[in-house]
Every structure is written in C-alpha cells, then in structure tokens.
Scaffold this motif. Structure first.
Motif, short mmCIF file in Angstrom:
data_model
loop_
_atom_site.label_atom_id
_atom_site.label_comp_id
_atom_site.label_asym_id
_atom_site.label_seq_id
_atom_site.Cartn_x
_atom_site.Cartn_y
_atom_site.Cartn_z
N GLU A 1 0.81 -1.22 0.00
CA GLU A 1 0.00 0.00 0.00
C GLU A 1 0.84 1.27 0.00
O GLU A 1 1.88 1.34 0.66
N SER A 2 0.38 2.28 -0.72
CA SER A 2 1.01 3.60 -0.64
C SER A 2 0.83 4.18 0.74
O SER A 2 1.73 4.83 1.29
N ASP A 3 -0.35 3.95 1.33
CA ASP A 3 -0.66 4.41 2.69
C ASP A 3 -1.26 3.24 3.46
O ASP A 3 -2.46 2.99 3.37
N PRO A 4 -0.43 2.49 4.20
CA PRO A 4 -0.94 1.30 4.90
C PRO A 4 -2.08 1.59 5.87
O PRO A 4 -2.89 0.70 6.14
N SER A 5 -2.15 2.82 6.38
CA SER A 5 -3.24 3.15 7.31
C SER A 5 -4.55 3.39 6.58
O SER A 5 -5.61 3.44 7.20
N ASN A 6 -4.48 3.53 5.26
CA ASN A 6 -5.69 3.73 4.45
C ASN A 6 -5.60 2.81 3.23
O ASN A 6 -5.43 3.27 2.10
N PRO A 7 -5.70 1.48 3.43
CA PRO A 7 -5.42 0.53 2.36
C PRO A 7 -6.46 0.54 1.25
O PRO A 7 -7.63 0.86 1.47
N GLU A 8 -6.00 0.21 0.05
CA GLU A 8 -6.92 0.11 -1.08
C GLU A 8 -7.03 -1.31 -1.62
O GLU A 8 -7.88 -1.58 -2.46
N TYR A 9 -6.18 -2.22 -1.16
CA TYR A 9 -6.23 -3.60 -1.64
C TYR A 9 -6.85 -4.54 -0.61
O TYR A 9 -7.91 -5.12 -0.85
N VAL A 10 -6.19 -4.72 0.52
CA VAL A 10 -6.69 -5.62 1.56
C VAL A 10 -7.37 -4.79 2.64
O VAL A 10 -6.73 -4.00 3.33
N LEU A 11 -8.68 -4.99 2.78
CA LEU A 11 -9.49 -4.14 3.64
C LEU A 11 -9.94 -4.89 4.90
O LEU A 11 -10.16 -6.10 4.87
N THR A 12 -10.10 -4.13 5.97
CA THR A 12 -10.64 -4.68 7.22
C THR A 12 -12.15 -4.49 7.24
O THR A 12 -12.66 -3.42 6.92
N VAL A 13 -12.86 -5.55 7.59
CA VAL A 13 -14.30 -5.46 7.85
C VAL A 13 -14.44 -5.59 9.36
O VAL A 13 -14.31 -6.68 9.91
N TRP A 14 -14.65 -4.48 10.03
CA TRP A 14 -14.58 -4.44 11.48
C TRP A 14 -15.55 -5.40 12.14
O TRP A 14 -16.71 -5.48 11.76
N GLY A 15 -15.03 -6.16 13.07
CA GLY A 15 -15.82 -7.13 13.81
C GLY A 15 -16.01 -8.45 13.08
O GLY A 15 -16.60 -9.39 13.64
#
Length: 233
Positions: A211-225
């Motif tokens: 990622e260019s910005d790991p804190s704001n990913p565009e490839y692998v995303l978190t689905v909270w919970g």
C-alpha cells in the motif's frame, strides 16, 4: 528427497524432543543450541523450514528472523515462544516469522504445524513448475499466480510464501469477507483458537509492502468485527 529442517533451540531437552519427533516423520533434521551458529547455518545452507526459539544465546530469534528476511531469505519460520510473551509473538510475526507455537506445546501440534507449513512449500514448488502463468490485476497491483510474483506500479514486491498465499487467497475472491479463523484454516492449514495474531501480523506486513498508505489501504481491507476482504470496488 525428504524436507530439510533446521531446529534452533537452546533448551537441550526441547531441542532433542523436536529433533527426535520430526526425524520420526522422515524429515532430515539438523539442530543447534546457539543463535549465532543457527543464523550461520540458515544463511549458508538451504532448508525447507526453520524451527526457531525466541530466547537464544549468541543471537536471539528476533534478530535471526529480521536478518534472514533482510537477506530476502524466505524459508518458512516457525517461531517458538513462551506462553506469556504475547508482545514477543507479535514482534516475531512482524519481523517475518510465518507462524508461532507457544510453549509448552504438544508433539502432535508441532507435527501438524510443520506438515501444514511444508505443504505450502510443496504448493510453491508445484506452482513454479507450471508453464503458463495466470495473472491477476487490480489497479496497480499485479499477481502472477503461477510464478508467484507480485508487483505494484511495475515494481517487484518481495513476499514470503505465506504472505503470497494469504494475498492470493483474498484476491481470488474479491469482496468475500474471511474471518481470522477461516484464514487460519484455509491459508495456514489448521484450526486453532488464540492464534489470530498470526493473521493480523501478516495482514499488516502485506499492507506495508503493497500500500502507498498502509493506514488507508486500497487492496486488503478490514471489515470491522468480522475479518478481512480484498477490495472489489
């Protein structure tokens, strides 16, 4: 030829236990009880798997792991940690370990982990022998599945075998959400509660590399919970 395993563990009894039981599985096992000696062996010879203790004389397991990965040495590493050292386990995974096992552990669990990790090595070898590549593309990310190569913006990205397997597993089902337990089962090859840090740390490492910005990913995303998914938008 049977797989070659290097055991780096300074506790003589545990070292013998691991060596004996893995040898009984017809693996070729070499062992040492000093971190510096173990690092030299791992750097100079070819092994299919390294079983690595955290606390070692001469050179500790974290330094060994860090330096092997800095050398782009991608041999799978199973790290052994004390049960109460959660922070060390997380750091070990962040340094490049593929999996960890907490002490005390059962022989059956050790054998299952080693078998699962070596199975992934076999899959890697088989995929590299495939003549025709299949390529996955999403935005600036390219995954060459057969050659197990990844690039972002035409720049090659070095991934460990487990990092690649995790990325490929997510990317081949874009939009589908996987729980940590499902990823442990489907990528690592075992079901075991309490090892979610393994998944979390590998996701973090993937993001750092991709990622260019790991804190704001565009490839692998978190689905909270719930877990993680590959972006399908």
């Amino acid at each position: 030829m049977s797989p070659r395993i290097l055991v780096i563990e300074d506790d003589h009894d545990i070292n013998n236990l691991i060596t004996m039981n893995l040898s009984d599985m017809m693996y070729q096992v070499e062992s040492c009880e000093n971190g510096s000696e173990g690092f030299a062996k791992a750097s100079q010879d070819n092994f299919d798997l390294i079983v690595l203790d955290l606390m070692l004389p001469g050179m500790d397991g974290l330094d060994i792991c860090r330096q092997l990965r800095a050398q782009q040495q991608n041999t799978p590493i199973l790290m052994l940690t004390a049960r109460d050292s959660e922070a060390d386990r997380v750091v070990g995974l962040e340094m490049g370990a593929d999996d960890y096992l907490t002490k005390p552990f059962s022989v059956r669990e050790l054998q299952a982990r080693v078998k699962a990790m070596l199975r992934r090595v076999d899959m890697l070898i088989q995929s590299q022998n495939q003549p025709a590549p299949s390529v996955m593309q999403w935005k600036d990310l390219t995954i060459d599945v057969a050659r197990r190569l990844v690039s972002v913006r035409d720049q090659a990205v070095e991934l460990t075998s487990t990092e690649f397997d995790l990325l490929h597993h997510l990317a081949k089902s874009p939009g589908l959400v996987f729980s940590r337990a499902q990823l442990l089962d489907q990528v690592w090859g075992y079901k075991h509660s309490g090892y979610e840090h393994t998944v979390n740390s590998h996701i973090n490492r993937l993001r750092t590399k991709l990622e260019s910005d790991p804190s704001n990913p565009e490839y692998v995303l978190t689905v909270w919970g719930v877990g993680y998914k590959f972006n399908d938008v």
